[in-house]
Design a protein around this motif. Structure first.
Motif, PDB file in Angstrom:
ATOM      1  N   ALA A  73       0.835  -1.197   0.000  1.00  0.00           N
ATOM      2  CA  ALA A  73       0.000   0.000   0.000  1.00  0.00           C
ATOM      3  C   ALA A  73       0.874   1.253   0.000  1.00  0.00           C
ATOM      4  N   ALA A  74       1.956   1.237   0.800  1.00  0.00           N
ATOM      5  CA  ALA A  74       2.861   2.385   0.845  1.00  0.00           C
ATOM      6  C   ALA A  74       3.555   2.584  -0.496  1.00  0.00           C
ATOM      7  N   GLU A  75       3.933   1.491  -1.137  1.00  0.00           N
ATOM      8  CA  GLU A  75       4.570   1.591  -2.451  1.00  0.00           C
ATOM      9  C   GLU A  75       3.617   2.209  -3.472  1.00  0.00           C
ATOM     10  N   ALA A  76       2.348   1.831  -3.410  1.00  0.00           N
ATOM     11  CA  ALA A  76       1.367   2.341  -4.362  1.00  0.00           C
ATOM     12  C   ALA A  76       1.191   3.843  -4.229  1.00  0.00           C
ATOM     13  N   ILE A  77       1.050   4.344  -2.991  1.00  0.00           N
ATOM     14  CA  ILE A  77       0.829   5.778  -2.816  1.00  0.00           C
ATOM     15  C   ILE A  77       2.111   6.553  -3.098  1.00  0.00           C
ATOM     16  N   THR A  78       3.273   5.968  -2.791  1.00  0.00           N
ATOM     17  CA  THR A  78       4.537   6.635  -3.101  1.00  0.00           C
ATOM     18  C   THR A  78       4.692   6.804  -4.609  1.00  0.00           C
ATOM     19  N   ALA A  79       4.427   5.738  -5.363  1.00  0.00           N
ATOM     20  CA  ALA A  79       4.530   5.814  -6.821  1.00  0.00           C
ATOM     21  C   ALA A  79       3.546   6.834  -7.377  1.00  0.00           C
ATOM     22  N   LYS A  80       2.330   6.871  -6.814  1.00  0.00           N
ATOM     23  CA  LYS A  80       1.329   7.830  -7.296  1.00  0.00           C
ATOM     24  C   LYS A  80       1.774   9.263  -7.048  1.00  0.00           C
ATOM     25  N   MET A  81       2.301   9.539  -5.859  1.00  0.00           N
ATOM     26  CA  MET A  81       2.729  10.899  -5.549  1.00  0.00           C
ATOM     27  C   MET A  81       3.896  11.343  -6.427  1.00  0.00           C
ATOM     28  N   ILE A  82       4.817  10.439  -6.711  1.00  0.00           N
ATOM     29  CA  ILE A  82       5.929  10.776  -7.604  1.00  0.00           C
ATOM     30  C   ILE A  82       5.413  11.044  -9.013  1.00  0.00           C
ATOM     31  N   ARG A  83       4.502  10.189  -9.474  1.00  0.00           N
ATOM     32  CA  ARG A  83       3.950  10.325 -10.829  1.00  0.00           C
ATOM     33  C   ARG A  83       3.127  11.603 -10.985  1.00  0.00           C
ATOM     34  N   ARG A  84       2.354  11.963  -9.963  1.00  0.00           N
ATOM     35  CA  ARG A  84       1.458  13.108 -10.081  1.00  0.00           C
ATOM     36  C   ARG A  84       2.097  14.438  -9.700  1.00  0.00           C
ATOM     37  N   ASN A  85       3.333  14.412  -9.256  1.00  0.00           N
ATOM     38  CA  ASN A  85       4.012  15.656  -8.857  1.00  0.00           C
ATOM     39  C   ASN A  85       5.338  15.824  -9.599  1.00  0.00           C
ATOM     40  N   PRO A  86       5.285  15.891 -10.932  1.00  0.00           N
ATOM     41  CA  PRO A  86       6.521  16.025 -11.700  1.00  0.00           C
ATOM     42  C   PRO A  86       7.228  17.354 -11.486  1.00  0.00           C
ATOM     43  N   HIS A  87       6.574  18.326 -10.831  1.00  0.00           N
ATOM     44  CA  HIS A  87       7.242  19.590 -10.504  1.00  0.00           C
ATOM     45  C   HIS A  87       8.203  19.408  -9.331  1.00  0.00           C
ATOM     46  N   VAL A  88       8.073  18.287  -8.606  1.00  0.00           N
ATOM     47  CA  VAL A  88       8.954  18.007  -7.463  1.00  0.00           C
ATOM     48  C   VAL A  88       9.921  16.863  -7.769  1.00  0.00           C
ATOM     49  N   HIS A 120      11.586  13.787 -10.487  1.00  0.00           N
ATOM     50  CA  HIS A 120      11.797  13.159 -11.795  1.00  0.00           C
ATOM     51  C   HIS A 120      11.014  11.846 -11.808  1.00  0.00           C
ATOM     52  N   ALA A 121      10.841  11.271 -12.981  1.00  0.00           N
ATOM     53  CA  ALA A 121      10.058  10.040 -13.107  1.00  0.00           C
ATOM     54  C   ALA A 121      10.644   8.900 -12.272  1.00  0.00           C
ATOM     55  N   ASP A 122      11.972   8.917 -12.045  1.00  0.00           N
ATOM     56  CA  ASP A 122      12.593   7.849 -11.260  1.00  0.00           C
ATOM     57  C   ASP A 122      12.583   8.135  -9.756  1.00  0.00           C
ATOM     58  N   GLY A 123      11.924   9.239  -9.345  1.00  0.00           N
ATOM     59  CA  GLY A 123      11.805   9.552  -7.931  1.00  0.00           C
ATOM     60  C   GLY A 123      12.858  10.495  -7.389  1.00  0.00           C
ATOM     61  N   ARG A 124      13.828  10.856  -8.211  1.00  0.00           N
ATOM     62  CA  ARG A 124      14.833  11.816  -7.742  1.00  0.00           C
ATOM     63  C   ARG A 124      14.216  13.207  -7.625  1.00  0.00           C
ATOM     64  N   LEU A 125      14.695  13.980  -6.637  1.00  0.00           N
ATOM     65  CA  LEU A 125      14.216  15.335  -6.443  1.00  0.00           C
ATOM     66  C   LEU A 125      14.734  16.238  -7.557  1.00  0.00           C
ATOM     67  N   ARG A 126      13.881  17.128  -8.041  1.00  0.00           N
ATOM     68  CA  ARG A 126      14.282  18.037  -9.106  1.00  0.00           C
ATOM     69  C   ARG A 126      15.245  19.094  -8.590  1.00  0.00           C
ATOM     70  N   ASP A 127      15.893  19.786  -9.515  1.00  0.00           N
ATOM     71  CA  ASP A 127      16.850  20.827  -9.157  1.00  0.00           C
ATOM     72  C   ASP A 127      16.125  22.006  -8.503  1.00  0.00           C
ATOM     73  N   PRO A 128      16.831  22.775  -7.660  1.00  0.00           N
ATOM     74  CA  PRO A 128      16.198  23.898  -6.947  1.00  0.00           C
ATOM     75  C   PRO A 128      15.479  24.884  -7.867  1.00  0.00           C
ATOM     76  N   GLU A 129      16.072  25.177  -9.050  1.00  0.00           N
ATOM     77  CA  GLU A 129      15.417  26.142  -9.943  1.00  0.00           C
ATOM     78  C   GLU A 129      14.089  25.604 -10.476  1.00  0.00           C
ATOM     79  N   ASP A 130      14.013  24.294 -10.708  1.00  0.00           N
ATOM     80  CA  ASP A 130      12.749  23.690 -11.145  1.00  0.00           C
ATOM     81  C   ASP A 130      11.718  23.735 -10.024  1.00  0.00           C
TER      82      ASP A 130
END
Length: 259
Positions: free
Chosen positions: A95-110, A112-122
């Motif tokens: 269940a935790a994996e499912a919501i984690t994947a959803k939050m990463i997928r739905r928040n591309p402003h925060v 990257h697709a692989d879960g890495r945090l975006r750069d500060p300027e982004d």
């Protein structure tokens, strides 16, 4: 999971193993408790003035009460996961994996697709409007990928799916608020213009939730005096609105309504 959460999972598993009452619980049997615990958490959240969650909420014990109520909600989540685990469905990690994947997928402003945090300027460039549009676009793509399919040609693409997945047990007023909020996040709001702001019995424009609550209560009084069920009335109207939205018959959008 943390050591504390792992221990809770272990405790629930042992209760399922050794406690006949807990062992006989099912997803269906737990439904009322899940709703009840969620409402009790909401009651604590609404017990004080909005936004008053600073040091005062720590000092007066509000945060402590919320900690306990959220623990009860968590217990319900762990219980459902334990029942699913016993049936070979999923576990709490799943269940935790499912919501984690959803939050990463739905928040591309925060992320990257692989879960890495975006750069500060982004991260600094994101706006609320962009975030809401992206969220709706990704949800629409998820619905289509799940089999809902795109909207028919010649109709507004978002509303059909955007309004189809509201929980059936949601109270009518809460469901209506969800529909209005989702409509406002579409490229063009498909709902008709509601007209001027509501006013109270004295004719003054309602400016806060206290006044709105009093006016809603007055409408309930009028409805009951007329032998009408306000919850059923709003639920039926909402079903009609959602059917029109789902079929592309939006009853006129705000652009059309405003001329």
């Amino acid at each position: 999971m943390s050591e504390t959460v792992d221990r809770l999972v272990w405790v629930v598993a042992r209760l399922r193993e050794h406690c006949p009452w807990t062992r006989r619980l099912t997803h269906d049997a737990l439904t009322e408790y899940l709703v009840e615990e969620a409402y009790e958490a909401v009651e604590v959240i609404e017990s004080g003035p909005a936004g008053a969650w600073g040091a005062g909420a720590v000092a007066d014990g509000t945060y402590e009460r919320l900690r306990l109520e959220l623990g009860d909600v968590l217990f319900q989540v762990v219980l459902h996961a334990a029942i699913a685990t016993d049936a070979g469905g999923f576990d709490l990690d799943g269940a935790a994996e499912a919501i984690t994947a959803k939050m990463i997928r739905r928040n591309p402003h925060v992320f990257h697709a692989d879960g890495r945090l975006r750069d500060p300027e982004d991260l600094a460039a994101a706006t609320i409007a962009d975030i809401e549009r992206t969220w709706e676009r990704i949800k629409r793509a998820e619905r289509e990928a799940a089999g809902a399919g795109p909207a028919p040609q010649g109709t507004t693409p978002a509303p059909a799916g955007a309004f189809a997945d509201l929980p059936a047990a949601l109270p009518a007023l809460a469901a209506a608020a969800k529909v209005v909020d989702r409509a406002a996040r579409q490229p063009v709001d498909p709902l008709p213009d509601p007209g001027p702001p509501p006013s109270g019995p004295g004719g003054d424009t309602l400016a806060d939730e206290d006044g709105l609550g009093a006016e809603l209560f007055r409408l309930v009084q009028l409805a009951r005096a007329a032998g009408l069920d306000p919850e059923r009335a709003l639920r039926r109207h909402l079903a009609s609105v959602r059917a029109d939205l789902g079929s592309g018959r939006h009853g006129g959008d705000r652009t059309a309504a405003s001329g």
